[in-house]
Design a protein around this motif. Structure first.
Motif, PDB file in Angstrom:
ATOM      1  N   TRP A   1       0.974  -1.296  -0.023  1.00 18.21           N
ATOM      2  CA  TRP A   1      -0.029   0.225  -0.031  1.00 18.21           C
ATOM      3  C   TRP A   1       0.868   1.275  -0.019  1.00 18.21           C
ATOM      4  O   TRP A   1       0.446   2.073  -0.705  1.00 18.21           O
ATOM      5  CB  TRP A   1      -0.908  -0.052   1.207  1.00 18.21           C
ATOM      6  N   LEU A   2       1.999   1.490   1.062  1.00 19.03           N
ATOM      7  CA  LEU A   2       2.734   2.532   0.921  1.00 19.03           C
ATOM      8  C   LEU A   2       3.437   2.746  -0.588  1.00 19.03           C
ATOM      9  O   LEU A   2       3.586   4.019  -0.713  1.00 19.03           O
ATOM     10  CB  LEU A   2       3.806   2.150   2.068  1.00 19.03           C
ATOM     11  N   LYS A   3       3.990   1.522  -1.062  1.00 13.34           N
ATOM     12  CA  LYS A   3       4.709   1.843  -2.132  1.00 13.34           C
ATOM     13  C   LYS A   3       3.893   2.361  -3.486  1.00 13.34           C
ATOM     14  O   LYS A   3       4.079   2.663  -4.473  1.00 13.34           O
ATOM     15  CB  LYS A   3       5.305   0.354  -2.583  1.00 13.34           C
ATOM     16  N   SER A   4       2.506   2.064  -3.370  1.00 16.04           N
ATOM     17  CA  SER A   4       1.593   2.168  -4.357  1.00 16.04           C
ATOM     18  C   SER A   4       0.750   3.405  -4.169  1.00 16.04           C
ATOM     19  O   SER A   4      -0.232   3.571  -4.883  1.00 16.04           O
ATOM     20  CB  SER A   4       0.913   0.972  -4.679  1.00 16.04           C
ATOM     21  N   LEU A   5       0.936   4.369  -2.931  1.00 19.27           N
ATOM     22  CA  LEU A   5       0.291   5.306  -2.772  1.00 19.27           C
ATOM     23  C   LEU A   5       0.039   6.330  -3.986  1.00 19.27           C
ATOM     24  O   LEU A   5       1.121   6.598  -4.439  1.00 19.27           O
ATOM     25  CB  LEU A   5       0.872   6.115  -1.527  1.00 19.27           C
ATOM     26  N   GLY A   6      -0.965   6.806  -4.180  1.00 22.46           N
ATOM     27  CA  GLY A   6      -1.249   7.970  -5.176  1.00 22.46           C
ATOM     28  C   GLY A   6      -1.030   9.191  -4.615  1.00 22.46           C
ATOM     29  O   GLY A   6      -0.908   9.374  -3.150  1.00 22.46           O
ATOM     30  N   SER A   7      -1.142  10.291  -5.245  1.00 17.28           N
ATOM     31  CA  SER A   7      -0.673  11.469  -4.714  1.00 17.28           C
ATOM     32  C   SER A   7      -1.417  11.852  -3.623  1.00 17.28           C
ATOM     33  O   SER A   7      -0.884  12.721  -2.495  1.00 17.28           O
ATOM     34  CB  SER A   7      -0.467  12.661  -5.738  1.00 17.28           C
ATOM     35  N   THR A   8      -2.776  11.730  -3.691  1.00 16.09           N
ATOM     36  CA  THR A   8      -3.667  12.479  -2.741  1.00 16.09           C
ATOM     37  C   THR A   8      -3.437  11.599  -1.304  1.00 16.09           C
ATOM     38  O   THR A   8      -3.197  12.356  -0.361  1.00 16.09           O
ATOM     39  CB  THR A   8      -5.132  12.153  -3.078  1.00 16.09           C
ATOM     40  N   ASN A   9      -3.285  10.273  -1.374  1.00 16.78           N
ATOM     41  CA  ASN A   9      -3.043   9.652  -0.228  1.00 16.78           C
ATOM     42  C   ASN A   9      -1.759   9.899   0.481  1.00 16.78           C
ATOM     43  O   ASN A   9      -1.537   9.834   1.544  1.00 16.78           O
ATOM     44  CB  ASN A   9      -3.206   8.094  -0.511  1.00 16.78           C
ATOM     45  N   ALA A  10      -0.659  10.040  -0.501  1.00 20.33           N
ATOM     46  CA  ALA A  10       0.674  10.326  -0.030  1.00 20.33           C
ATOM     47  C   ALA A  10       0.554  11.769   0.803  1.00 20.33           C
ATOM     48  O   ALA A  10       1.207  11.639   1.829  1.00 20.33           O
ATOM     49  CB  ALA A  10       1.683  10.342  -1.063  1.00 20.33           C
ATOM     50  N   VAL A  11      -0.072  12.659   0.262  1.00 17.02           N
ATOM     51  CA  VAL A  11      -0.292  13.925   0.812  1.00 17.02           C
ATOM     52  C   VAL A  11      -0.792  13.707   2.350  1.00 17.02           C
ATOM     53  O   VAL A  11      -0.655  14.352   3.272  1.00 17.02           O
ATOM     54  CB  VAL A  11      -0.931  14.802  -0.074  1.00 17.02           C
ATOM     55  N   LEU A  12      -1.923  13.163   2.361  1.00 22.17           N
ATOM     56  CA  LEU A  12      -2.613  12.913   3.491  1.00 22.17           C
ATOM     57  C   LEU A  12      -1.635  12.077   4.722  1.00 22.17           C
ATOM     58  O   LEU A  12      -1.886  12.585   5.806  1.00 22.17           O
ATOM     59  CB  LEU A  12      -3.958  11.911   3.486  1.00 22.17           C
ATOM     60  N   LEU A  13      -1.069  11.258   4.105  1.00 18.38           N
ATOM     61  CA  LEU A  13      -0.195  10.477   5.114  1.00 18.38           C
ATOM     62  C   LEU A  13       1.164  11.520   5.513  1.00 18.38           C
ATOM     63  O   LEU A  13       1.256  11.654   6.907  1.00 18.38           O
ATOM     64  CB  LEU A  13       0.661   9.188   4.380  1.00 18.38           C
ATOM     65  N   GLY A  14       1.598  12.196   4.795  1.00 22.71           N
ATOM     66  CA  GLY A  14       2.625  13.238   4.996  1.00 22.71           C
ATOM     67  C   GLY A  14       1.760  14.276   5.986  1.00 22.71           C
ATOM     68  O   GLY A  14       2.826  14.663   6.782  1.00 22.71           O
ATOM     69  N   ILE A  15       0.708  14.763   6.018  1.00 18.95           N
ATOM     70  CA  ILE A  15       0.067  15.774   6.738  1.00 18.95           C
ATOM     71  C   ILE A  15       0.065  15.302   7.955  1.00 18.95           C
ATOM     72  O   ILE A  15       0.554  15.896   9.092  1.00 18.95           O
ATOM     73  CB  ILE A  15      -1.153  16.015   6.232  1.00 18.95           C
ATOM     74  N   LEU A  16      -0.366  13.833   8.146  1.00 18.82           N
ATOM     75  CA  LEU A  16      -0.670  13.120   9.498  1.00 18.82           C
ATOM     76  C   LEU A  16       0.728  12.906  10.158  1.00 18.82           C
ATOM     77  O   LEU A  16       0.823  13.159  11.389  1.00 18.82           O
ATOM     78  CB  LEU A  16      -1.344  11.907   9.310  1.00 18.82           C
ATOM     79  N   LEU A  17       1.627  12.317   9.491  1.00 13.42           N
ATOM     80  CA  LEU A  17       2.941  12.264   9.897  1.00 13.42           C
ATOM     81  C   LEU A  17       3.617  13.278  10.671  1.00 13.42           C
ATOM     82  O   LEU A  17       4.109  13.670  11.648  1.00 13.42           O
ATOM     83  CB  LEU A  17       3.912  11.609   9.129  1.00 13.42           C
ATOM     84  N   GLY A  18       3.469  14.436   9.625  1.00 15.94           N
ATOM     85  CA  GLY A  18       4.110  15.975   9.898  1.00 15.94           C
ATOM     86  C   GLY A  18       3.301  16.466  11.339  1.00 15.94           C
ATOM     87  O   GLY A  18       4.272  16.948  12.137  1.00 15.94           O
ATOM     88  N   ALA A  19       2.194  16.340  11.344  1.00 17.04           N
ATOM     89  CA  ALA A  19       1.244  17.022  12.551  1.00 17.04           C
ATOM     90  C   ALA A  19       1.865  16.356  13.658  1.00 17.04           C
ATOM     91  O   ALA A  19       1.959  16.883  14.748  1.00 17.04           O
ATOM     92  CB  ALA A  19       0.160  16.901  12.158  1.00 17.04           C
ATOM     93  N   MET A  20       1.906  14.995  13.697  1.00 22.06           N
ATOM     94  CA  MET A  20       2.343  14.129  14.860  1.00 22.06           C
ATOM     95  C   MET A  20       3.668  14.421  15.253  1.00 22.06           C
ATOM     96  O   MET A  20       4.024  14.574  16.635  1.00 22.06           O
ATOM     97  CB  MET A  20       2.210  12.472  14.494  1.00 22.06           C
TER      98      MET A  20
END
Length: 458
Positions: free
Chosen positions: A283-302
């Motif tokens: 899943w992580l290797k196949s992330l589309g740009s939208t999901n990748a951005v959402l994951l980045g937002i979550l990790l960054g805020a944490m």
């Protein structure tokens, strides 16, 4: 005669919180004229370690730690136990609390010992502390292994495939040895935190099995907790004749706990966890740009939310664990987002100096150094003084940095080092865009904070 206080500080990574807490306690004690000695258990090892005589003579001990600090040494002594961040925020209050404790007298010493054992048992039940003990002991292997792997890429991204070359040797050391030990050490020290020495062998074996099966860091975490609680259960409930009691820690518990943990990992736990890890990796290797951005937002805020606390460490542990599965994007997002808060605060003090006190402007200079070194804790002095303006600002900047890092497809093979790993060839993927993500988050943090803050004195 003045009452002497001992204090021990330790954080999971053994870098910033450990020494900031020690400095805060020492400074507060000096202001109050309280004799104190502070033992630090950091990345470089134990410094200012207490002697048995010092422990015996101490009025009370302050334990400001999120990892194991061998609290059994303090049996029978009054102990004030808090998370390490509390010693940074309120050192004077901790000293007052320690001084107010009643010293243990000879008459109630045994009672104090039993109470201390109960407190230690309760503290060891905390899953976060056990996990962070494993992470803190695993981290040097991850850092050393990651940097050695990155150095092997200096000779070409695939140079290590040619046997007998220096690049191949670096890869064997970093990937074949250091990274191979990562999951076993994680599991072993989780188990050690739970059951002390009897948990180490079954934890190491459980972690090695998790690695061999392909269950990854998630399997290592499960193996560590399983081995620790199995060993603790055996230690607490197996009773033997006094003459044979010495066999328990060296024969009975290692044999039974290792066997039980290993069989459960092979026949029950390993394959389902492997399937979960394989699915997560795909899943992580196949992330589309939208999901990748959402994951980045979550990790960054944490990373920015508690600046080295449990939420920050959860994001960091998640990213570090994925390195063993050859997933490097989250690690890039996490490190960039961890650099942004102190850098943004430093920039804010430059852009609007009238909105900060002289002490804060001086702290901003130190924050810049901590920021480029990936020490998010450099933001703590600002957040402690003005949390309702600082924390939303740094979270916004870090969320943007994390999102951009994931959107740009940046990757990072070294789990620490900040700006100092960026010049290593091939250590960072999309280097220019990665640097842009850090700059963007830094600027957003500074601008947002300066909009929210009022000039000093208003």
């Amino acid at each position: 005669m003045k009452k002497k206080i001992l204090a021990v500080t330790a954080c999971p990574t053994g870098v910033a919180h450990t020494y900031m807490a020690a400095e805060s306690l020492a400074k507060a004690a000096k202001e109050k004229d309280i004799p104190i000695k502070v033992e630090t258990r950091g990345a470089v090892g134990v410094e200012n370690e207490f002697t048995e005589q010092e422990i015996a003579e101490a009025h009370a001990i302050i334990v400001a730690a999120d990892t194991d600090v061998l609290e059994s040494r303090f049996a029978g002594k009054p102990v004030v136990k808090v998370p390490v961040a509390q010693a940074i925020k309120n050192p004077a209050g901790l000293l007052e609390e320690a001084l107010s404790k009643e010293a243990a007298s000879a008459g109630d010493y045994l009672k104090q010992v039993e109470q201390s054992k109960a407190q230690r048992s309760a503290s060891r039940s905390g899953a976060y502390k056990h996990l962070m003990t494993g992470v803190s002991n695993m981290l040097p292997l991850v850092v050393a292994g990651g940097l050695l792997i990155a150095l092997s890429f200096i000779f070409g991204i695939e140079a290590f495939k040619e046997k007998g070359t220096f690049a191949a040797a670096l890869m064997d050391i970093g990937g074949g040895a250091a990274f191979a030990l990562m999951v076993p050490i994680l599991a072993g020290f989780i188990a050690f935190s739970i059951a002390e020495k009897p948990g180490l062998a079954p934890g190491l074996v459980g972690g090695m099995l998790a690695s061999q099966i392909g269950a990854g860091f998630l399997g290592g975490i499960i193996a560590g907790f399983l081995a620790g609680y199995v060993a603790k259960l055996l230690k607490d409930y197996i009773k033997m004749p006094k003459n044979f009691e010495g066999l328990k820690p060296i024969l009975i518990i290692p044999l039974l706990a290792t066997g039980i943990t290993g069989l459960l990992m092979i026949y029950v736990i390993g394959e389902p966890v492997k399937a979960i890890m394989d699915g997560l990796t795909v899943w992580l290797k196949s992330l589309g740009s939208t999901n990748a951005v959402l994951l980045g937002i979550l990790l960054g805020a944490m990373m920015a939310f508690d600046m080295g606390g449990p939420v920050n460490k959860a994001a960091y542990t998640f990213a570090v664990g994925l390195l063993a599965s050859d997933v490097y994007g989250p690690m890039a997002a996490v490190m960039a987002a961890g650099m942004t808060p102190p850098l943004g605060l430093w920039l804010a003090t430059l852009l609007s100096p009238k909105k900060f006190t002289k002490e804060e402007r001086d702290a901003g200079k130190a924050a810049s150094v901590l920021g480029i070194s990936f020490i998010t804790e450099g933001a703590i002095p600002f957040a402690a003084g003005d949390p309702f303006r600082v924390i939303p600002s740094i979270m916004a900047g870090s969320a943007l940095t994390g999102a951009l890092s994931m959107l740009f497809g940046a990757t990072l093979r070294a789990p620490h080092g900040g700006i100092f790993v960026l010049p290593i060839p091939n250590a960072v993927g999309q280097l220019a865009l990665y640097a842009l993500a850090i700059v963007a988050g830094t600027v957003v943090t500074a601008i947002m904070l300066n909009i929210l803050k009022k000039p000093v004195g208003n």
